[in-house]
Design a protein around this motif. Sequence first.
Motif, mmCIF file in Angstrom:
data_model
loop_
_atom_site.group_PDB
_atom_site.id
_atom_site.type_symbol
_atom_site.label_atom_id
_atom_site.label_comp_id
_atom_site.label_asym_id
_atom_site.label_seq_id
_atom_site.Cartn_x
_atom_site.Cartn_y
_atom_site.Cartn_z
ATOM 1 N N VAL A 232 3.065 -13.436 -4.681
ATOM 2 C CA VAL A 232 3.533 -12.155 -4.061
ATOM 3 C C VAL A 232 3.664 -12.644 -2.670
ATOM 4 N N ALA B 182 6.614 -8.415 -1.519
ATOM 5 C CA ALA B 182 5.880 -7.270 -1.792
ATOM 6 C C ALA B 182 6.587 -5.932 -1.069
ATOM 7 N N THR C 29 1.150 -3.693 -0.305
ATOM 8 C CA THR C 29 0.715 -5.087 -0.972
ATOM 9 C C THR C 29 -0.199 -4.843 -2.252
ATOM 10 N N SER D 92 1.920 -3.909 -5.052
ATOM 11 C CA SER D 92 2.880 -5.023 -5.693
ATOM 12 C C SER D 92 1.869 -5.833 -6.551
#
Lengths: 197, 230
Positions: B171, B193, B198, B201
């Motif tokens: 990520v 992301a 975040t 994600s």
Amino acid sequence: MNYWHEFVKGIWERNPILVIGIGLCPTLATSSSVSNALWMTLAATFVLVFSNIIISLIKGIVPPHLRIPIFISVIATFVTVVDLTLNAFQPEVYKSLGIFIPLIVVNCIILGRAEEFASKNGLVASTLDGLGMGLGFGLTLTVLAFFREMLGANKLLGLTVIPGFEPSSMMIIAPGAFITLGFMLWGMNAYNSRKKG
Amino acid sequence: MMNSIVKPTLILGLVALISAWVLSLVNSVTAPRIAQLQRDIRSRALETVLPGYTVEEEKKVTVNGKELTYWRAAKKIDEKTSRRGYAFIASGQGYSGEVQSIVGVDDTGRIIAISIVLQSETPGLGARCQELASKKTLAGVFLGGNNGPESTVPWFQQQFAGLDLNRKIQVLKKGDWNPDMQEELQQQNAISAITGATITSRTVKESIERGMEMLRSAESFTPPAEEAAK
């Protein structure tokens, strides 16, 4: 009784959010986009108007010490109607408003108007009061959402305003809502005090 | 005394009775539609994540007390050969609730596509995992500018297509995805992301990896490298 006054008082003079200061939780939570704000307004106003109607009709038979459970049952019924209807016919809206539809039950504006107004006034006045308060709530919410969506997502009703512009995501989250609401309160108070002075 | 107990009870009971009756009426209208919508979402998601495949059966596998629902599917390549594909439900705890996606993988363990079917993330942040990359602009709508064809797959979910689940997915924080990033991200087996989300994600990425781990215990996969060696 002046019916016109019962209707318009909710928009400015007794605006539920800016003057009475109730219903702030859904205001802050569902004003991140204009379409959310409009759907929230529609849902809350529907519940407000119909709970006001029913409560003003049954006010004679409600024992005073039982009024809160009865009012809440009436309100919860209409909220569940809205919840089921949106889920079945507007799934996109239902998804984006999420928990805030069931939470209309505890929206202070609705119980507040039932307590303060509908349980003491007649059918026509209560209906107009509900419509006016709903409109006041909706206008405040929409203005708030207009600035938040524009600055926070660079969008208006889901459409990009300035292509390639990096929006400030702070406006989308709670602090942005508080700051915008603060400016709106400032503007309203400044206008009112200038008019008086 | 009697009156102060019986009368309020009757009134409250009557209110509850009427409200239950009204709600049962509304529910009888909306319930079939809601169920239909749920089925539609799932079958549409299966079509999205396994394009060209025919879903054969729904199966369940339990690993360490956790259950995974998955579908076996096959795609005809020519008369004799057909390729297997799988779709499974990946679920994880996001920032403000469960995030559920349906993930399609081919028999080499490569993601075909994903579709996020359930999420309750913050609007404007995590909820953008379902956002379509709209080319429409306000000026375009009023002035009738060129908008071009709209994409139908949300940009966040599109990033997962083609990633290799035999390796870890990374990520990265590169800001919002745009088509120019695609090649670089694919090489690194990575996604970008969502800005400010975040956690969302990561949740999607981790739930997919966990689901794949469970699927491996039930089905066999041939990593692309081994397939090339054959």
